[in-house]
Every structure is written in C-alpha cells, then in structure tokens.
Design a protein around this motif. Sequence first.
Motif, PDB file in Angstrom:
ATOM      1  N   UNK A 130      -8.404   7.945   0.398  1.00 20.37           N
ATOM      2  CA  UNK A 130      -8.115   7.813   1.826  1.00 20.37           C
ATOM      3  C   UNK A 130      -8.522   6.441   2.347  1.00 20.37           C
ATOM      4  N   UNK A 131      -9.636   5.945   1.874  1.00 17.71           N
ATOM      5  CA  UNK A 131     -10.064   4.604   2.300  1.00 17.71           C
ATOM      6  C   UNK A 131      -9.035   3.557   1.904  1.00 17.71           C
ATOM      7  N   UNK A 132      -8.545   3.657   0.668  1.00 15.54           N
ATOM      8  CA  UNK A 132      -7.579   2.673   0.169  1.00 15.54           C
ATOM      9  C   UNK A 132      -6.277   2.751   0.957  1.00 15.54           C
ATOM     10  N   UNK A 133      -5.812   3.974   1.184  1.00 14.17           N
ATOM     11  CA  UNK A 133      -4.540   4.145   1.888  1.00 14.17           C
ATOM     12  C   UNK A 133      -4.663   3.687   3.348  1.00 14.17           C
ATOM     13  N   UNK A 134      -5.777   3.963   3.957  1.00 13.75           N
ATOM     14  CA  UNK A 134      -5.948   3.565   5.355  1.00 13.75           C
ATOM     15  C   UNK A 134      -6.014   2.048   5.475  1.00 13.75           C
ATOM     16  N   UNK A 135      -6.702   1.429   4.531  1.00 10.14           N
ATOM     17  CA  UNK A 135      -6.881  -0.018   4.583  1.00 10.14           C
ATOM     18  C   UNK A 135      -5.544  -0.749   4.541  1.00 10.14           C
ATOM     19  N   UNK A 136      -4.605  -0.228   3.760  1.00  4.44           N
ATOM     20  CA  UNK A 136      -3.324  -0.907   3.596  1.00  4.44           C
ATOM     21  C   UNK A 136      -2.192  -0.127   4.260  1.00  4.44           C
ATOM     22  N   UNK A 137      -2.502   0.544   5.357  1.00  2.20           N
ATOM     23  CA  UNK A 137      -1.544   1.444   5.998  1.00  2.20           C
ATOM     24  C   UNK A 137      -0.281   0.725   6.466  1.00  2.20           C
ATOM     25  N   UNK A 138      -0.340  -0.577   6.631  1.00  2.00           N
ATOM     26  CA  UNK A 138       0.869  -1.283   7.076  1.00  2.00           C
ATOM     27  C   UNK A 138       1.965  -1.263   6.007  1.00  2.00           C
ATOM     28  N   UNK A 139       1.615  -0.867   4.786  1.00  2.00           N
ATOM     29  CA  UNK A 139       2.629  -0.786   3.729  1.00  2.00           C
ATOM     30  C   UNK A 139       3.437   0.504   3.819  1.00  2.00           C
ATOM     31  N   UNK A 140       2.899   1.478   4.545  1.00  2.00           N
ATOM     32  CA  UNK A 140       3.544   2.797   4.595  1.00  2.00           C
ATOM     33  C   UNK A 140       4.917   2.710   5.249  1.00  2.00           C
ATOM     34  N   UNK A 141       5.937   3.118   4.501  1.00  2.00           N
ATOM     35  CA  UNK A 141       7.297   3.128   5.034  1.00  2.00           C
ATOM     36  C   UNK A 141       7.855   1.746   5.328  1.00  2.00           C
ATOM     37  N   UNK A 183       6.202   0.713  -0.792  1.00  2.00           N
ATOM     38  CA  UNK A 183       6.121   1.116   0.611  1.00  2.00           C
ATOM     39  C   UNK A 183       6.974   2.321   0.948  1.00  2.00           C
ATOM     40  N   UNK A 184       8.106   2.460   0.262  1.00  2.00           N
ATOM     41  CA  UNK A 184       9.061   3.493   0.685  1.00  2.00           C
ATOM     42  C   UNK A 184       8.931   4.789  -0.107  1.00  2.00           C
ATOM     43  N   UNK A 185       8.328   4.728  -1.296  1.00  2.00           N
ATOM     44  CA  UNK A 185       8.240   5.941  -2.125  1.00  2.00           C
ATOM     45  C   UNK A 185       6.782   6.283  -2.463  1.00  2.00           C
ATOM     46  N   UNK A 186       6.124   5.366  -3.155  1.00  2.00           N
ATOM     47  CA  UNK A 186       4.773   5.673  -3.649  1.00  2.00           C
ATOM     48  C   UNK A 186       3.791   5.900  -2.504  1.00  2.00           C
ATOM     49  N   UNK A 187       3.801   4.996  -1.544  1.00  2.00           N
ATOM     50  CA  UNK A 187       2.828   5.112  -0.446  1.00  2.00           C
ATOM     51  C   UNK A 187       2.997   6.395   0.354  1.00  2.00           C
ATOM     52  N   UNK A 188       4.220   6.715   0.802  1.00  2.00           N
ATOM     53  CA  UNK A 188       4.401   7.992   1.516  1.00  2.00           C
ATOM     54  C   UNK A 188       3.970   9.185   0.681  1.00  2.00           C
ATOM     55  N   UNK A 189       4.255   9.141  -0.626  1.00  2.00           N
ATOM     56  CA  UNK A 189       3.844  10.248  -1.495  1.00  2.00           C
ATOM     57  C   UNK A 189       2.319  10.417  -1.447  1.00  2.00           C
ATOM     58  N   UNK A 190       1.605   9.311  -1.626  1.00  2.00           N
ATOM     59  CA  UNK A 190       0.144   9.415  -1.690  1.00  2.00           C
ATOM     60  C   UNK A 190      -0.462   9.808  -0.339  1.00  2.00           C
ATOM     61  N   UNK A 191       0.158   9.348   0.729  1.00  2.00           N
ATOM     62  CA  UNK A 191      -0.378   9.711   2.051  1.00  2.00           C
ATOM     63  C   UNK A 191      -0.111  11.193   2.345  1.00  2.00           C
ATOM     64  N   UNK A 192       1.147  11.584   2.208  1.00  2.00           N
ATOM     65  CA  UNK A 192       1.518  12.925   2.652  1.00  2.00           C
ATOM     66  C   UNK A 192       1.083  14.012   1.663  1.00  2.00           C
ATOM     67  N   UNK A 193       1.205  13.711   0.384  1.00  2.00           N
ATOM     68  CA  UNK A 193       1.010  14.771  -0.601  1.00  2.00           C
ATOM     69  C   UNK A 193      -0.345  14.728  -1.303  1.00  2.00           C
ATOM     70  N   UNK A 194      -0.959  13.553  -1.369  1.00  2.00           N
ATOM     71  CA  UNK A 194      -2.273  13.491  -2.023  1.00  2.00           C
ATOM     72  C   UNK A 194      -3.396  13.421  -1.003  1.00  2.00           C
ATOM     73  N   UNK A 195      -3.290  12.519  -0.034  1.00  2.00           N
ATOM     74  CA  UNK A 195      -4.352  12.384   0.956  1.00  2.00           C
ATOM     75  C   UNK A 195      -4.417  13.608   1.867  1.00  2.00           C
ATOM     76  N   UNK A 196      -3.269  14.023   2.367  1.00  2.00           N
ATOM     77  CA  UNK A 196      -3.250  15.175   3.276  1.00  2.00           C
ATOM     78  C   UNK A 196      -3.126  16.490   2.523  1.00  2.00           C
TER      79      UNK A 196
END
Lengths: 472, 354
Positions: free
Chosen positions: A329-340, A348-361
Amino acid sequence: MSAIGWQVLDVVNAIVLTYFALLNSFYLLTTLAAFTSLRVHARRLKALDIKDLFSAAGVPAVTVIVPTHNEELNCVEVTTALLQLTYPRYEVIIANDGSVDATMARLQEAFDLVAVPRAPTAAIPTAEVSGEFQSRTDPRLWVIDKVNGGKSDAINAALNVCRTPLFGVVDSDSLLERDALERVVRPFIVDASTIASGGIIRIVNGCKVENGKVTDIRLPRNLLARFQVLEYLRAFLAGRVGWSVLNASLIISGAFGVFRRSIVVDAGGFDRQTVGEDMELVVRLHRYCRDKDIPYRIYFVPDPVAWTACPETLLTFGRQRARWQRGLMESLWKHRSMLGNPGYGRIGMVAYPYFVLLEALGPVIEFLGYSGFLIAVLSHRASTLYIVAFLMLAVVFGTTLSVASVALEELVFRRYQRSRDLLRLFVLAVLENVGYRQITTYWRMHGVVSYFCGGKAWGRVERTRFRTQKAA
Amino acid sequence: MITTAAAVQPNWMLFGVVLCTVLLFAAALAMAAYTMYLRLVNQRTAERWRDLERTWEPALAKILSGHYSPGTALNGVRRRDRLRFVDFLLRYATGLPGDDQAILVRTASGFLKDVAHSISYVDNEAYAHSIHALGTLGLETFKAEIVTALDHHSPLVNLVAARALLRSGRRDSIEAVLRRPALFKNWSASFAASMLAAAGPEAVPLLRQILGDTTRPDWLRTAVAEALIDRNDGAAADIAVEVLQEAKDSELVIATLRLLERTGNAGHTPVVRQRCDSPDFAIRANAVSTLAALGSSSDLHQLRRHFDDPSGWVAIRAAWAMKEQSGDEVLRNLATSHHPRANLALQVLSEQTS
C-alpha cells in the motif's frame, strides 16, 4: 435490518462477486501466459549452454549485497554459500545493520575481517557507517558495519560503495544456488536495455542443506510452511512469470534480484520510508525510465533459485503478511499518479489498477464478503443453495489455480522428486481454501489497518537454523 | 446480488455457477491426473536415459581412446534414441581437447542427418537447439543450414547460429556473420565482444579492419575493440591510436583506451594523456588507467592531479594507478593528510586483491 440495509448488503455482495470474478480471471490469464512462457523457456535453456555463454571474458561484474540484522544463526552459512557461486566476477558486501546479537563476531571469526576503508561511489543518505572490513581469507568479501537504519538503509549503504555495473540484493536468510547469479544475469547480457532481473524464491523449510547447498528437496513437516510452499509456487511460477510475459512486472523479490547500479543510484536508491522497498523500487524504476524516455526491460527469470526460510508460527507469519500488505500500500500510494495513466503504458493501465483494486483493496473486499455472507446466512436472507454453490465455485476455482501451479512445476522444473510430495501439494491445493486463505486475509487486513494507522515496525522475526548436514 | 437475483431469475445464475464449478473441478482433476502421469512418464524416461547413458559412456570412452572406430557408434544406438545420443555427445563437445573433439565430431556425423531432418522452422527453441547441435558437431557438413539460420526472425536462433559460425574460426564463416551487423545490435557490448573474440585468430585481421573503418557504426567498432582486447591483439594498438584521435562516441573511446591499456606501449601515451582531460568522467577514468599501464613514474604528477578530480571514479582509478606506478609514498602522504579523499588513499594502500 431496514430495506436500505439490505440494499447496502446487496451492493457489497455485488462488489465481492465482481472482485472474485476479476481476481480469478487475472490469475487465470497469468497462469495461461505462464504455461506458454515456461515451456518456451525450458526449451530455450536446452538450446543455450549457460556455461558456454559465460566462457569468454566480458561478463559484467556484480556486487552481491546482503542486508543483515541479527543473523547470528545463519550468517556464516549464507556467506559461505555466496562465496561459492560459479559466477566468474563478483564480490559480496554484507551490510550489518546494527545487529545486537553475535552476527558481527561470527563473521569476524569465520572470515578473518580486517578494517579497510572503502571509498564511496554514490552519496545516498544513510545512517552512520561505523566501519568497513575486508576478509583476509577471501578478498571478495566485504562487511559494512552500521547503525541500525532498516533494510533499505543497509542496502543503500552498500550501494554507496558499490563499484560494479550490476548489483544484486539477497536476503540474509536466503541460500542462492551455485549458478543462480549466472542465470539471473543472463538478460543483462543478451539484452542491453535490461535494468533489473529477478529469480524465483523457493522454501527451504524441510530441505537438507549441506555446505550451503540444498541437497534434498522435500516438503516441510509444518503445515503452515507447506501451505506457503504452494503459495510461492503459485505466486512465482504463475504470477510473476505471467506478469513478465505481459511486460508489466511491478515486483522483483527483495530476497533475490539484480539491478543496474547506475539507474538505481540515479533514481535515488532504496526508499527508507517503506517496508515494501522491493516493490517500491521497481515501480519507481518504471516511472523513472518512462519519465526520462529511457528504453528499458525488467525480466523475471524462472530458473535461478534462492532458497529462503518461511515462518512456521502463526504470529510470525501474520507479521510478515501484514508487513507485505503495508509495503504494497505504501508503494502504490507513493506512485499513485501512475494509476490509470496512459503515459505509463501497460504499467499504468493494467498492472497498477490490478494491484490497487485486487491486491491492495483485496483483503477489505474479502473481509466484507465474509461478513456479508455471515449476515446473509444468519438472517436467512440468502438461498442456501446459492451460498453453497458460490462457496463451491470459490473453493474449486482456487484449487484449480493451485493445481495448475503444481502442474507448471512438474512440467518445467520437477524439483520435488518424491511423488508423495506432489500428491501432498494437490491435497494442500484443496485444504488451503478452508482456513489458510482466511488467515492470510485476516493478517493482510491487519496490514491495511496498520497502514492507515501509520504503523512502521517490522515486528519480531524468529530465525531458525538451516537443517545442515556436514559433508561425509 | 445473490438475494436479489434469487428473487428474479434463480435458475440461470445457479446454473451458471454450478456449470463453472463442474468445469473447473473437471479441469483441476484433469490437470492433477496429467501431472501425475507426467511424473510417471518423466521418471521412466529419466531411468531409461540413465540406463542408456550408462552403456554409452564406456562406449564413448573406448571410441575416444581409439579402441573402437567412430562408425561403430551408429550400430549401438537405436533409431528412436538418435537425437538423444546427439544431446549426450553435445555435453562433451566443449570440454575435450582438439584430437578428441575431432573424434567426437566423427562419431556424431552419422546422426546429424536425423537432426537436420527434424529441424522445425516454426518452433524457435527446437530450431535453435538443432542449430546448436549442427553447429557444434557438424559445422563443415551443415554450414548452409547454419548460415540460413542467421536470417531467421528469432534472435535466439540468430545467436546460436552466429556463435557456432564465429567459433569455427574460419574466415568465410566469420564473414557470413560480420556481413550481418544488425545481429549484434541488441546484445550488450561485452556479449557481442565475447562472441567476436570466440572467432579466434582468423578473425583478427577482419576485426582490425572494422575497427579502423570510420564508415562502420560506432557500436560495432566498440564491440570489435572489446573483442580485440580479449584477443590481446598487439597489432591493433596503432589502429587504436588512430581511432582515439578521431572518435567522438564515448563508448568507442573507452573501449579503445582499454585496448591500448592491454596492447599498447609507452609510445602511445601522448594520445592517452590528451584523453585524461576529457569532459566525460568515464573517459578520464579509463585514460588514467591506461596511463598507469603504459606510462612511467614520470606520470605520477599527472596521476596525483587526477586524484583531485571532481569524479570519485577518476580519483579511485588515479589512486590505483599511483599504486601501480610505485607511488606508495604519495598515497601514504595523502592517507595521513587532511585531504578529503584521505580514506580513499588508505583504502587503496590497504586493500587486498583476489
């Protein structure tokens, strides 16, 4: 419950169902991608002779960095194993991060260390370094003694004196196979744009270790450790390989990865503020290279192996999983501007959304799912038939993915020579859905809560000795 | 969702869930069964290969020692095991001395037609493996097939074919590879260099020619310079001096400096000294190392100046260079002074090398 309450429950259930469908679809996609890729990889290894590739001069020199804290039990064995790698040009830096046990004394005694200063090649801020030592028995071995600052800090301190074009990070409780460095460096040789490469981590619990080498590979006796063996197979063989095929790897395991020194130093080294320093660095490297239009590749190589011990008690296991979740969560939050963000391509369009929506949440959604299910059952609102059918689907889907991972293991690597170990893995693939997954979700949820409450600590880590046999 | 759907269309959803469950269960069972089957097959195959190799090893030893002729191998190997026998021979192919290598190649010759017939142009890995076998054990006979592989779309196939041709050391084989410089472009410079260096002494005149040819791409000339370093080619030193005088690409300059460091002499130091003041720190660092190798104690003064270079990389090279040029006294003075890099001087004085 009021009508609104039931509607909320329905919405929660819809979210849970969607999460379930998406998560398992991704797992299925990466597993299928991994099947094709691993078959090709196994045949590729047959076509290329690794030793032949390295037989001529010209392999890049590598510094193997080992961040170490309170490793008196295993430090000598791990270091000895690292000095026996077959790679032609490398040195080892043990970064002793303020150990309060006998780590330094054991290293001093085993390797005859003498104080030799080491000139800096970078200036990443770190905690104070109190001494630098070189081994008289093997000059390739250096030890940096420093004030405790955390794993990232220890790696950065070693990075500050690294003078080779590549460096590797190996956990202090990991045993590298003798040719692991050759294999993991291969992408750097055949593809000049490579900036990072990771290998596979396997569980050493239950295996026999002789002179720093794993000689007899078995499933551990401890049930918790056995579940983790299966989970690691799924995570690495299906997960990491699959993401690598999609060219969207966001993680190289901190237990075993090799990086291009100049890029990592230019990107600022390892982040000291996060406990998930391995993922944070890889995400930052993606960002750094894309922002600066630097052509780059990050590879996951499935054949080089690092053996590591996994927790065998629920408490240590829980702390580890909570820490991993926090780090994610720390890593994803730090680079949140890459999301989508299309500017970051598949990341930004595949890996990041996956990790935010399906792994972090993920743990939050799963937790809501279990709660919603319990409410539905207790209030007799849900059809028993549906509940049973859905539970069966969840269990069978999870089992299928795990069985696929075991099949991948047998198809390509065949490390577990005993057929009964293979059968045990199949049984575990079923059993892990009843208990193990729920425990993991609980601890991951702990990590989520800890993240929002600002938790930073690693927690106490229990160490066990490798099961070693002396040579005959 | 379950509750609402249950009230609206119970059967379709339930049907879907049950169908998925059944299909997945069947898939899991099938995969588990296939895995166990694979385990049994692999175990039996491994046992069979072990037994076969137990008979092949002494036979091969007798062939290599001259007790059997290479042709006898063909009689002892069943048709279905021929490709496996070639794999068995490949394991020994790179470790044997010259005469034994020739015997091994003669032993393999009767089996390589099977390999050539089994080539699959669609399966890149299988193709690369076939080329690896043909290139290692039958280059003379199957050279056309291997040269064809240089133009295949798979980089793996190109790599294996190029390595086989370069390693042959024959001029025509080497030229076939060098006529396709695009092959080298994606490889790291050191890997390309090791490939070129493996070409042996026959390739060296060609490599010198490429190094001195300013119409060739810089990245190719860099790889060639690195290869000539591996070959310790003394005759390339004069060409390296000419390159240093005109080259602008930093990687090419660095590779040429390293070539001079290995093969040059004191007469080449003037052009090296010029590069010691390059604006590029990597060039300065390599020039300092080269000066250490080619220069004399009269260069200590210049090396001492470079110890103060803004770049730590240049400074460490200068420190090593001073040690090499018997500058221990200078280093000791620095180590005991208040110089900001006193520690570096102490490190170089104290450091042990493996």
